[in-house]
Design an enzyme around this catalytic site. Structure first.
Site, short mmCIF file in Angstrom:
data_model
loop_
_atom_site.label_atom_id
_atom_site.label_comp_id
_atom_site.label_asym_id
_atom_site.label_seq_id
_atom_site.Cartn_x
_atom_site.Cartn_y
_atom_site.Cartn_z
N LYS A 32 -3.31 -8.85 -6.60
CA LYS A 32 -3.63 -9.93 -7.54
C LYS A 32 -4.80 -10.72 -7.00
O LYS A 32 -4.99 -10.80 -5.77
CB LYS A 32 -2.43 -10.87 -7.70
CG LYS A 32 -2.45 -11.66 -9.00
CD LYS A 32 -1.95 -10.81 -10.16
CE LYS A 32 -1.98 -11.53 -11.47
NZ LYS A 32 -1.27 -10.77 -12.51
N HIS A 49 0.83 -1.22 0.00
CA HIS A 49 0.00 0.00 0.00
C HIS A 49 0.86 1.26 0.00
O HIS A 49 0.40 2.31 0.43
CB HIS A 49 -0.92 0.01 1.23
CG HIS A 49 -1.87 -1.16 1.26
ND1 HIS A 49 -1.68 -2.25 2.07
CD2 HIS A 49 -2.98 -1.41 0.54
CE1 HIS A 49 -2.66 -3.12 1.87
NE2 HIS A 49 -3.47 -2.64 0.95
P1 NAD Z 1 -4.73 -16.31 -21.47
O1 NAD Z 1 -5.63 -17.14 -20.64
O2 NAD Z 1 -5.33 -15.30 -22.38
O3 NAD Z 1 -3.75 -17.21 -22.34
C1 NAD Z 1 -2.92 -18.22 -21.86
C2 NAD Z 1 -2.81 -19.27 -22.94
O4 NAD Z 1 -1.82 -20.24 -22.58
C3 NAD Z 1 -4.13 -20.04 -23.15
O5 NAD Z 1 -4.49 -19.98 -24.51
C4 NAD Z 1 -3.80 -21.44 -22.69
O6 NAD Z 1 -4.51 -22.44 -23.40
C5 NAD Z 1 -2.30 -21.52 -22.97
N1 NAD Z 1 -1.60 -22.56 -22.23
C6 NAD Z 1 -1.87 -23.07 -21.00
N2 NAD Z 1 -0.98 -24.02 -20.67
C7 NAD Z 1 -0.12 -24.14 -21.70
C8 NAD Z 1 1.01 -24.96 -21.97
N3 NAD Z 1 1.43 -25.83 -21.09
N4 NAD Z 1 1.65 -24.81 -23.16
C9 NAD Z 1 1.22 -23.91 -24.07
N5 NAD Z 1 0.16 -23.10 -23.88
C10 NAD Z 1 -0.51 -23.20 -22.71
O7 NAD Z 1 -3.74 -15.61 -20.41
P2 NAD Z 1 -2.86 -14.31 -20.64
O8 NAD Z 1 -3.63 -13.15 -20.13
O9 NAD Z 1 -2.29 -14.31 -22.00
O10 NAD Z 1 -1.69 -14.57 -19.57
C11 NAD Z 1 -0.56 -15.38 -19.85
C12 NAD Z 1 0.56 -15.03 -18.89
O11 NAD Z 1 0.86 -13.63 -18.99
C13 NAD Z 1 0.25 -15.27 -17.41
O12 NAD Z 1 1.44 -15.63 -16.74
C14 NAD Z 1 -0.18 -13.90 -16.92
O13 NAD Z 1 -0.01 -13.73 -15.53
C15 NAD Z 1 0.76 -13.02 -17.72
N6 NAD Z 1 0.31 -11.63 -17.86
C16 NAD Z 1 -0.89 -11.32 -18.43
C17 NAD Z 1 -1.25 -9.99 -18.57
C18 NAD Z 1 -2.52 -9.57 -19.27
O14 NAD Z 1 -2.68 -8.36 -19.52
N7 NAD Z 1 -3.41 -10.45 -19.64
C19 NAD Z 1 -0.40 -8.97 -18.08
C20 NAD Z 1 0.82 -9.32 -17.51
C21 NAD Z 1 1.16 -10.65 -17.41
#
Ligand code: NAD
Length: 474
Positions: free
Chosen positions: A109, A67
């Site tokens: 988170k 915070h």
């Molecule tokens: P998402 O759910 O849109 O996509 C994740 C994809 O990974 C899915 O299509 C899923 O089927 C696939 N997947 C799962 N297991 C897998 C494997 N073993 N091999 C290959 N593909 C696999 O999620 P996202 O929002 O793209 O998030 C992905 C990562 O990015 C996470 O670690 C998240 O914390 C991080 N992240 C996301 C954001 C955001 O803005 N969405 C921001 C910062 C960080």
């Protein structure tokens, strides 16, 4: 996946380890460092939701790591792997991420322990709305308190359910829409948020590849053109990152989704792969590509740049020795275990850390939050003014030179910024500026051997100063 994150460390302990490694290079007293590192508030909840004929008890979390600045900010994840340690780790990463890109939020988170694919949209809506009510009851959501966003398994749809639930619980609250970001544009979202994290990953790696001195060490030339790229996970982050890399002249040689992975050293056309997946339900058996024996093998492919964009702990002490990439861009949070990190650093791989590289999402979320608080679309005031000014300048140049430019040239020169232009510009500037800041720390701090430690130093310095200036209650 998170349960076996590392042989030695849980995900949160891994983050703490990185923090401790970096804190030695800062000037803060032990108490301040302990406070920066600590997770301030953890809300664990269980609530019932009727699914079909049965009542399911859903497990969920929201963690506010810091915070030192409010509101807290961080995504909400839907995954069966969600647990308290994972949410704490992800919230901590958010604190450091926000500090690095100068976004004035504390880290937060959330997670709901469900497999989103098993529920209908109606059931997901019930779960999301109930989760939001639980957050509201405990004062864990609000424009000035804690502002969620999309993460693994969630997107704009879930964010609009959250905004609507919050608004209905707080009638008349003028800033209600600022209680969550990543909303659809029609519901108070900002243009450019959907692709922001993937685009930020692209800007960040492009910046890393622009330094001849650093590329020489890896045996690579500068620029992205012709560089071979492998992406794991084609969701929001991975798909958009892959799209921008392909657009920037890189060659996508390997792609993976949870059902498997494909490889073609000549290059894979992303949109054709996505269309193939839509038609067949899988990326496997894509014409001209070979299937890999398992999805995880994609991480061991020959390539210049490897982008894990799915979940944490995918590169461990076991498979790290087989990784052949020269650059790893951590698009996902925590894709390398501490053991993997050590092995890859020793191998001389350039690891661009998550707390910097995937900060594009929270950067644009910050722009969305500001838009919601100001109640005006970016560019609304200045677009026409800019166009009129550019027209005057072009007219003066034409009359001085006695030459006329073409209609097409005129259109290019006169265009004032739309909302999305301003968002991309703010994102690009942030990703470039922050990379340079971290790189300076890396180059100029004796004993710092990797970019992750440099990024943590950068974050600790900023959060530490904020705590000092805030004053600690007696
Ligand atoms: P998402 O759910 O849109 O996509 C994740 C994809 O990974 C899915 O299509 C899923 O089927 C696939 N997947 C799962 N297991 C897998 C494997 N073993 N091999 C290959 N593909 C696999 O999620 P996202 O929002 O793209 O998030 C992905 C990562 O990015 C996470 O670690 C998240 O914390 C991080 N992240 C996301 C954001 C955001 O803005 N969405 C921001 C910062 C960080």
């Amino acid at each position: 996946m998170s349960a076996n994150h590392s042989n030695e460390y849980s995900f949160f302990q891994g983050v703490e380890r990185n923090f401790d490694k970096a804190s030695k290079f800062t000037r803060f007293e032990k108490g301040i460092l302990e406070q920066i590192k600590a997770c301030n508030s953890v809300l664990r909840m269980k609530f019932p939701v009727r699914i079909g004929d049965t009542i399911e008890v859903i497990e969920a979390y929201r963690v506010q790591h810091s915070h030192h600045k409010t509101p807290c900010k961080g995504g909400i994840r839907f995954s069966l792997d969600v647990n308290q340690d994972e949410v704490m780790a992800l919230a901590a990463l958010m604190t450091y991420k926000c500090a690095i890109v100068n976004v004035p939020f504390g880290g937060g988170k959330g997670g709901i322990k469900i497999d989103g694919k098993k529920y209908t949209p109606f059931e997901l809506e019930k779960i999301t709305r109930r989760y939001t009510s639980e957050l509201a009851k405990k004062n864990f959501i609000g424009p000035g308190i804690d502002v969620p966003a999309p993460d693994y398994g969630t997107g704009a749809r879930e964010m609009s359910w959250i905004a609507d639930t919050y608004a209905s619980l707080n009638p008349g609250e003028l800033n209600a829409l600022a209680c969550v970001t990543g909303k659809p544009v029609s519901q108070g979202g900002v243009r450019g948020r959907t692709e922001a994290t993937g685009l930020g990953v692209y800007y960040g790696i492009r910046e890393a590849c622009s330094f001849a001195e650093d590329m020489d060490k890896l045996g690579l030339s500068t620029g992205l053109k012709g560089k071979t790229v492998v992406v794991q996970g084609l969701g929001n982050v991975g798909y958009h990152a892959a799209k921008y890399f392909q657009g920037g002249g890189a060659v996508l040689v390997g792609l993976a989704e949870y059902e498997g992975a494909i490889y073609n050293p000549e290059g894979l056309d992303l949109e054709a792969v996505m269309a193939h997946r839509k038609a067949t339900g899988s990326i496997l058996n894509f014409p001209g590509a070979s299937n890999l024996e398992s999805a995880g093998k994609v991480l061991e492919l020959e390539c210049d740049i490897l982008i894990p964009a799915a979940l944490e702990a995918v590169i461990t002490g076991e498979n790290a020795p087989n990784v052949k990439a020269k650059i790893i861009g951590e698009a996902a949070n925590g894709p390398l275990t501490p053991e993997a990190d050590e092995i890859l650093n020793k191998k001389g791989v350039l690891v661009i850390p998550d707390i910097y590289l995937n900060a594009g999402g929270v950067t644009v979320s910050y722009f969305e939050w500001l838009k919601n608080l100001s109640h005006v679309r970016y560019g609304r005031l200045e677009k026409r003014f800019s166009e009129n000014t550019y027209a005057e300048i072009v007219n003066i140049i034409e009359s001085l030179t006695n030459k006329r430019i073409t209609e097409m040239e005129r259109n290019i020169m006169l265009k004032g910024p739309d909302e999305v232009d301003l968002i991309y510009s703010g994102l690009e500037d942030t990703m470039i500026g922050s990379y340079q800041e971290i790189r300076e720390i890396y180059k100029n701090t004796e004993g710092v051997e990797d970019m992750r430690t440099a990024a943590f130093i950068c974050a600790i310095n900023k959060v530490g100063v904020a705590y000092e200036e805030l004053g600690i209650f007696p």
